[in-house]
Enzyme design. Sequence first.
Site, PDB file in Angstrom:
ATOM      1  N   CYS A  88      -2.093  28.316  34.759  1.00 29.16           N
ATOM      2  CA  CYS A  88      -0.983  29.045  34.164  1.00 29.16           C
ATOM      3  C   CYS A  88       0.102  29.285  35.200  1.00 29.16           C
ATOM      4  O   CYS A  88      -0.119  29.179  36.400  1.00 29.16           O
ATOM      5  CB  CYS A  88      -1.475  30.375  33.641  1.00 29.16           C
ATOM      6  SG  CYS A  88      -2.736  30.162  32.393  1.00 29.16           S
ATOM      7  N   GLY A 114       1.315  24.818  32.642  1.00 30.68           N
ATOM      8  CA  GLY A 114       0.665  25.151  31.382  1.00 30.68           C
ATOM      9  C   GLY A 114       1.545  24.806  30.206  1.00 30.68           C
ATOM     10  O   GLY A 114       2.726  25.150  30.192  1.00 30.68           O
ATOM     11  N   ASN A 189      -2.517  34.325  36.076  1.00 30.36           N
ATOM     12  CA  ASN A 189      -2.901  32.966  36.465  1.00 30.36           C
ATOM     13  C   ASN A 189      -4.199  33.078  37.245  1.00 30.36           C
ATOM     14  O   ASN A 189      -4.254  33.748  38.274  1.00 30.36           O
ATOM     15  CB  ASN A 189      -1.811  32.334  37.338  1.00 30.36           C
ATOM     16  CG  ASN A 189      -2.221  31.001  37.945  1.00 30.36           C
ATOM     17  OD1 ASN A 189      -1.726  30.623  38.996  1.00 30.36           O
ATOM     18  ND2 ASN A 189      -3.116  30.283  37.301  1.00 30.36           N
ATOM     19  N   GLY A 190      -5.227  32.421  36.745  1.00 23.17           N
ATOM     20  CA  GLY A 190      -6.510  32.467  37.429  1.00 23.17           C
ATOM     21  C   GLY A 190      -7.645  32.542  36.433  1.00 23.17           C
ATOM     22  O   GLY A 190      -7.475  32.235  35.254  1.00 23.17           O
ATOM     23  N   TYR A 330      -2.344  18.494  43.598  1.00 22.70           N
ATOM     24  CA  TYR A 330      -2.012  18.107  42.227  1.00 22.70           C
ATOM     25  C   TYR A 330      -1.121  19.070  41.473  1.00 22.70           C
ATOM     26  O   TYR A 330      -0.152  18.647  40.835  1.00 22.70           O
ATOM     27  CB  TYR A 330      -3.328  17.910  41.460  1.00 22.70           C
ATOM     28  CG  TYR A 330      -3.197  17.722  39.973  1.00 22.70           C
ATOM     29  CD1 TYR A 330      -2.864  16.484  39.419  1.00 22.70           C
ATOM     30  CD2 TYR A 330      -3.413  18.779  39.093  1.00 22.70           C
ATOM     31  CE1 TYR A 330      -2.764  16.318  38.047  1.00 22.70           C
ATOM     32  CE2 TYR A 330      -3.315  18.612  37.720  1.00 22.70           C
ATOM     33  CZ  TYR A 330      -2.987  17.384  37.200  1.00 22.70           C
ATOM     34  OH  TYR A 330      -2.888  17.226  35.846  1.00 22.70           O
ATOM     35  N   ASP A 433      -2.987   7.423  43.823  1.00 22.19           N
ATOM     36  CA  ASP A 433      -3.014   8.538  42.876  1.00 22.19           C
ATOM     37  C   ASP A 433      -3.485   9.777  43.626  1.00 22.19           C
ATOM     38  O   ASP A 433      -4.082   9.674  44.697  1.00 22.19           O
ATOM     39  CB  ASP A 433      -3.944   8.233  41.691  1.00 22.19           C
ATOM     40  CG  ASP A 433      -3.621   9.102  40.476  1.00 22.19           C
ATOM     41  OD1 ASP A 433      -2.726   9.969  40.569  1.00 22.19           O
ATOM     42  OD2 ASP A 433      -4.257   8.906  39.423  1.00 22.19           O
ATOM     43  N   CYS A 470     -14.226  23.736  39.051  1.00 18.41           N
ATOM     44  CA  CYS A 470     -13.505  24.905  39.573  1.00 18.41           C
ATOM     45  C   CYS A 470     -13.709  26.101  38.657  1.00 18.41           C
ATOM     46  O   CYS A 470     -13.664  25.981  37.436  1.00 18.41           O
ATOM     47  CB  CYS A 470     -12.014  24.597  39.685  1.00 18.41           C
ATOM     48  SG  CYS A 470     -11.067  26.015  40.287  1.00 18.41           S
TER      49      CYS A 470
END
Length: 568
Positions: A88, A114, A189-190, A330, A433, A470
């Site tokens: 997020c 997000g 966020n988390g 990323y 990548d 994760c």
Amino acid sequence: MAAPNLSSSLSLSLSNPKLFSSSSFSTFKPSTISHPTFFHHKTLSFSTLKTNHKTLSSCNNNNNNNTFPFTNTTSDQNDDDEKPREECGVVGIYGDPEASRLCYLALHALQHRGQEGAGIVTVNNNNVLQTVTGVGLVSEVFNDTKLRQLPGTLSIGHVRYSTAGQSMLKNVQPFVAGYRFGSVGVAHNGNFVNYRKLRTELEEKGSIFNTTSDTEVLLHLIATSKHRPFILRIVDACEKVQGAYSIVFVTEDKLVAVRDPFGFRPLVMGRRSNGAIVFASETCALDLIEAKYEREVFPGEVIVVDKNGVQSLCLMSHPQPKQCIFEHIYFSLPNSVVFGKSVYESRRLFGEILATESPVDCDVVIAVPDSGVVAALGYAAKAGVPFQQGLIRSHYVGRTFIEPSQKIRDFGVKLKLSPVRAVLEGKRVVVVDDSIVRGTTSSKIVRLIKEAGAKEVHMRIACPPIIGSCYYGVDTPSSEELISNRMSVDEIKEFIGCDSLAFLPIDKLKNLLGDDSPNFCYACFSGVYPVEPTELKAKKVGVELLEDGINGLVQGKPNEKEVKIGGI
Ligand SMILES: O=P(O)(O)OC[C@H]1O[C@H](OP(=O)(O)OP(=O)(O)O)[C@H](O)[C@@H]1O
Ligand SMILES: NC(=O)CC[C@H](N)C(=O)O
């Protein structure tokens, strides 16, 4: 509400609780914050606070000599996608007459974090928190009419990619709740690793939940906290949750930013020329709304912004930050500065390392757009081979596509990426990548490139193999779905059908980070988790999605082997 007047002088004679002051974070050495920024911290009137709160009694980071960018604060200056989903994005603005519109723009800048839903809460002139939330992209949720419904100078906003709770309107943040002393809005966020347990405890005491999001537990914990004033309720609630959180809260008159003690997720602070204070997940959002980056919200820090100015206090002590390395690999945009480092620069160096560590005779270097581009530039520059655009990315396909079946997902890669025959035909191609998660993208890409006439395809991946799921806000699949957890590098090479494959070696990544290396979380590469993920991750068995306590319904037993708990 005017921009905070921060000209009042600082008085910091606190021993308990301590404000974030001259504790040192020498590991934070970003050039961007090398010139210390001074805030005029107004001391909370702690005599009126219940100061026995243990989180406020020890602010310095234990066991390290980290130095805060402040040199002296006693100065008067002051759903089931197969990829790692984005996380997020949060934003908070205090003291700007265009707060909701700025929030809206900042959310656009954070859209890559997000795409499931977006929302803004603004405090209107009658001190009422007004909300607009919706499912979809920022541009789909908001229009001029909606933004007009959000007048006020204090706003928070959120773009969501779910880690806990389904992707549906009721889970779109910010959430707003009324409790007996007022209203509070939250954007998170988390991911809380003990969400299920906390929720059960709260429900047993009578709490009724409106959503299936982990974030909602915070509101209940704030409402039921016995602490006073409000800020200590937040601290009390944050002490109870475990895991990752970069959060902005809004009340009738305050904006509060909090980062978990490990600092898993980023959160930065900036200021507009009119004095308005801005918090955002990434600096790219500050840039867009012309807010000058001042500093990070530090791990374990709580920053309160209200008519008295900006106050900083410590949430709790912790041994060492554990910032998410995947932000650099990323998630974040390359134009952002995350954890004090340029994401562009990190990725370019990852590419250079790959070129040095895993060279191969080739004619052209291409990237898997978008997140592989900068590493490919680094690889090409170091290898002295031309970089070309061998894959064209459709601008009309999202960053990750959420398709329920593998069959349709296969089309997804084709839909998103098209090979350029003129670049590839008859060539020995290095394809860079950022990551391989399940291997779907890589195998499709190799086939596309070979079909376009490439003689050889050499995959170079600008991160180490991902073997652990994760639990701190990145919605990676369960460990058993991660290709590097199931196969060796050689087996993956065979599986994706390339001529050679190499990953960024973890020791080289750590070398690159230097003294800062221990301050990052590498759980996805090591399976060693800084905070124990007590509630296991959802995984798919056949077509069935088994969800765990993090994500909701449990229909099967999680594989206990999935999680290796380790030290910090
Ligand atoms: O091994 P896989 O399971 O296929 O996942 C890995 C791929 O997913 C991500 O790309 P994404 O589609 O998010 O696009 P982006 O590069 O534009 O962010 C990442 O950059 C890889 O290309
Ligand atoms: N990606 C995130 O940071 C998600 C925040 C929160 N856990 C949610 O699922 O809504």
